[in-house]
Design a protein around this motif. Sequence first.
Motif, PDB file in Angstrom:
ATOM      1  N   GLU A  58       0.821  -1.210   0.000  1.00 19.26           N
ATOM      2  CA  GLU A  58       0.000   0.000   0.000  1.00 19.26           C
ATOM      3  C   GLU A  58       0.857   1.262   0.000  1.00 19.26           C
ATOM      4  O   GLU A  58       0.537   2.247  -0.675  1.00 19.26           O
ATOM      5  CB  GLU A  58      -0.940  -0.021   1.214  1.00 19.26           C
ATOM      6  CG  GLU A  58      -2.026  -1.094   1.109  1.00 19.26           C
ATOM      7  CD  GLU A  58      -2.783  -1.287   2.397  1.00 19.26           C
ATOM      8  OE1 GLU A  58      -3.877  -1.887   2.367  1.00 19.26           O
ATOM      9  OE2 GLU A  58      -2.292  -0.857   3.472  1.00 19.26           O
ATOM     10  N   PHE A  61       2.192   1.673  -3.388  1.00 20.52           N
ATOM     11  CA  PHE A  61       1.145   2.194  -4.259  1.00 20.52           C
ATOM     12  C   PHE A  61       1.079   3.718  -4.153  1.00 20.52           C
ATOM     13  O   PHE A  61       1.011   4.426  -5.170  1.00 20.52           O
ATOM     14  CB  PHE A  61      -0.204   1.582  -3.877  1.00 20.52           C
ATOM     15  CG  PHE A  61      -1.392   2.303  -4.442  1.00 20.52           C
ATOM     16  CD1 PHE A  61      -1.711   2.211  -5.787  1.00 20.52           C
ATOM     17  CD2 PHE A  61      -2.187   3.100  -3.625  1.00 20.52           C
ATOM     18  CE1 PHE A  61      -2.801   2.895  -6.313  1.00 20.52           C
ATOM     19  CE2 PHE A  61      -3.280   3.784  -4.137  1.00 20.52           C
ATOM     20  CZ  PHE A  61      -3.587   3.682  -5.488  1.00 20.52           C
ATOM     21  N   THR A  65       1.996   6.271  -7.309  1.00 21.35           N
ATOM     22  CA  THR A  65       1.081   7.262  -7.894  1.00 21.35           C
ATOM     23  C   THR A  65       1.670   8.663  -7.800  1.00 21.35           C
ATOM     24  O   THR A  65       1.665   9.419  -8.783  1.00 21.35           O
ATOM     25  CB  THR A  65      -0.282   7.222  -7.191  1.00 21.35           C
ATOM     26  OG1 THR A  65      -0.094   7.283  -5.760  1.00 21.35           O
ATOM     27  CG2 THR A  65      -1.036   5.945  -7.533  1.00 21.35           C
ATOM     28  N   LEU A 126       4.522   1.281  -9.330  1.00 22.58           N
ATOM     29  CA  LEU A 126       3.063   1.343  -9.249  1.00 22.58           C
ATOM     30  C   LEU A 126       2.433   0.052  -9.765  1.00 22.58           C
ATOM     31  O   LEU A 126       1.503  -0.494  -9.140  1.00 22.58           O
ATOM     32  CB  LEU A 126       2.546   2.536 -10.043  1.00 22.58           C
ATOM     33  CG  LEU A 126       1.026   2.702 -10.135  1.00 22.58           C
ATOM     34  CD1 LEU A 126       0.413   2.813  -8.748  1.00 22.58           C
ATOM     35  CD2 LEU A 126       0.668   3.916 -10.977  1.00 22.58           C
ATOM     36  N   LEU A 130       0.210  -2.539  -7.510  1.00 24.37           N
ATOM     37  CA  LEU A 130      -1.178  -2.854  -7.861  1.00 24.37           C
ATOM     38  C   LEU A 130      -1.381  -4.356  -8.019  1.00 24.37           C
ATOM     39  O   LEU A 130      -2.425  -4.902  -7.632  1.00 24.37           O
ATOM     40  CB  LEU A 130      -1.570  -2.133  -9.153  1.00 24.37           C
ATOM     41  CG  LEU A 130      -1.786  -0.625  -9.038  1.00 24.37           C
ATOM     42  CD1 LEU A 130      -2.018  -0.011 -10.408  1.00 24.37           C
ATOM     43  CD2 LEU A 130      -2.968  -0.324  -8.120  1.00 24.37           C
ATOM     44  N   VAL A 135      -6.571  -4.293  -6.500  1.00 22.45           N
ATOM     45  CA  VAL A 135      -7.638  -3.305  -6.325  1.00 22.45           C
ATOM     46  C   VAL A 135      -8.891  -3.752  -7.080  1.00 22.45           C
ATOM     47  O   VAL A 135      -8.811  -4.114  -8.258  1.00 22.45           O
ATOM     48  CB  VAL A 135      -7.190  -1.922  -6.843  1.00 22.45           C
ATOM     49  CG1 VAL A 135      -8.325  -0.909  -6.723  1.00 22.45           C
ATOM     50  CG2 VAL A 135      -5.960  -1.445  -6.081  1.00 22.45           C
ATOM     51  N   ALA A 140     -10.977   0.921  -9.175  1.00 24.01           N
ATOM     52  CA  ALA A 140      -9.762   1.142  -9.958  1.00 24.01           C
ATOM     53  C   ALA A 140      -9.854   2.380 -10.843  1.00 24.01           C
ATOM     54  O   ALA A 140      -8.828   2.940 -11.240  1.00 24.01           O
ATOM     55  CB  ALA A 140      -9.460  -0.093 -10.812  1.00 24.01           C
ATOM     56  N   ILE A 143      -7.693   5.486 -10.035  1.00 25.53           N
ATOM     57  CA  ILE A 143      -6.228   5.553 -10.177  1.00 25.53           C
ATOM     58  C   ILE A 143      -5.790   6.528 -11.264  1.00 25.53           C
ATOM     59  O   ILE A 143      -4.964   7.415 -10.994  1.00 25.53           O
ATOM     60  CB  ILE A 143      -5.655   4.140 -10.415  1.00 25.53           C
ATOM     61  CG1 ILE A 143      -5.954   3.254  -9.207  1.00 25.53           C
ATOM     62  CG2 ILE A 143      -4.140   4.212 -10.660  1.00 25.53           C
ATOM     63  CD1 ILE A 143      -5.590   1.796  -9.398  1.00 25.53           C
ATOM     64  N   VAL A 218      -9.293   4.174  -3.043  1.00 19.96           N
ATOM     65  CA  VAL A 218      -8.830   3.028  -3.829  1.00 19.96           C
ATOM     66  C   VAL A 218      -8.525   1.837  -2.932  1.00 19.96           C
ATOM     67  O   VAL A 218      -8.868   0.687  -3.255  1.00 19.96           O
ATOM     68  CB  VAL A 218      -7.578   3.413  -4.655  1.00 19.96           C
ATOM     69  CG1 VAL A 218      -6.983   2.182  -5.340  1.00 19.96           C
ATOM     70  CG2 VAL A 218      -7.934   4.467  -5.695  1.00 19.96           C
TER      71      VAL A 218
END
Length: 262
Positions: A58, A61, A65, A126, A130, A135, A140, A143, A218
């Motif tokens: 997480e 992630f 992003t 990323l 994922l 997710v 999703a 994102i 998300v």
Amino acid sequence: MVRTFAMLAWTWTRAAAAYPVSFALMIAFGCLMGAVDVAVILVVFANTTALGGFTRAEVLFLYGTAGTAFALVDMCVGNLDKISQHIKAGTLDTMLVKPAPAWVQAAVDRFTPTRFGRVLQAVTILVVALADIGVPWERAWMIPVMIVTAMAIFASLWTLAGAAQFVLTDAPEVVNAFTYGSGQLAQYPFSVYGRDLVRGVTYVLPLAFINWQPGLYVLGKDDPFGTPGFLRFLGPVAALLLALLSAFAWRQGVRRYRSTGS
């Protein structure tokens, strides 16, 4: 404006690609520099299973992003932080008399396509994160929205930083801390920061909408600070307001500017 930016960026890209070995090495160096930030995260999780209530995947992630958006904006408009150099050298004068917008010229001046290495590194992290998280498809869709929103916020921050240099011509490091510091701040879950800081970057400077608020949606998590759920979807609104503010500040900076006479 987009066409002008693309043409100028392509010109600088062709110039850089004329030296293919150097071009490839610089892209690889960008990937390596990004890997250092990831290594720090991995070192932390070598000694714990959670950071601020978030697992390793997480956190990666959130890093991916923010890192993807930041690297893209840094590559495209990062040179706005050199406005003070243009003012001192008198080259800003030539930008203002050309038909292309001064903002575009300043942003794309000495465009550095080798910064794509940072983009590639962030996108890789990323994708890996994922794949590990899994997710649900019904969440999703957020994102790509959060990445575009983050790009708009970062671009606005760079524009504000450029506008500030019309006043702070001798303090470019101050605005660099403002832009690059925001990128570093967004790499980690905001739950590791103090409540007052999080309030400030939510209701004053909307850094929380880069990846924190939409990221909570998300990941299907509640905000540990108890912010209302509808804030998860206000990223585009926050980005638009900041973009309007930065555009106003840039216009005022240009109007305030007085030629160096050189």
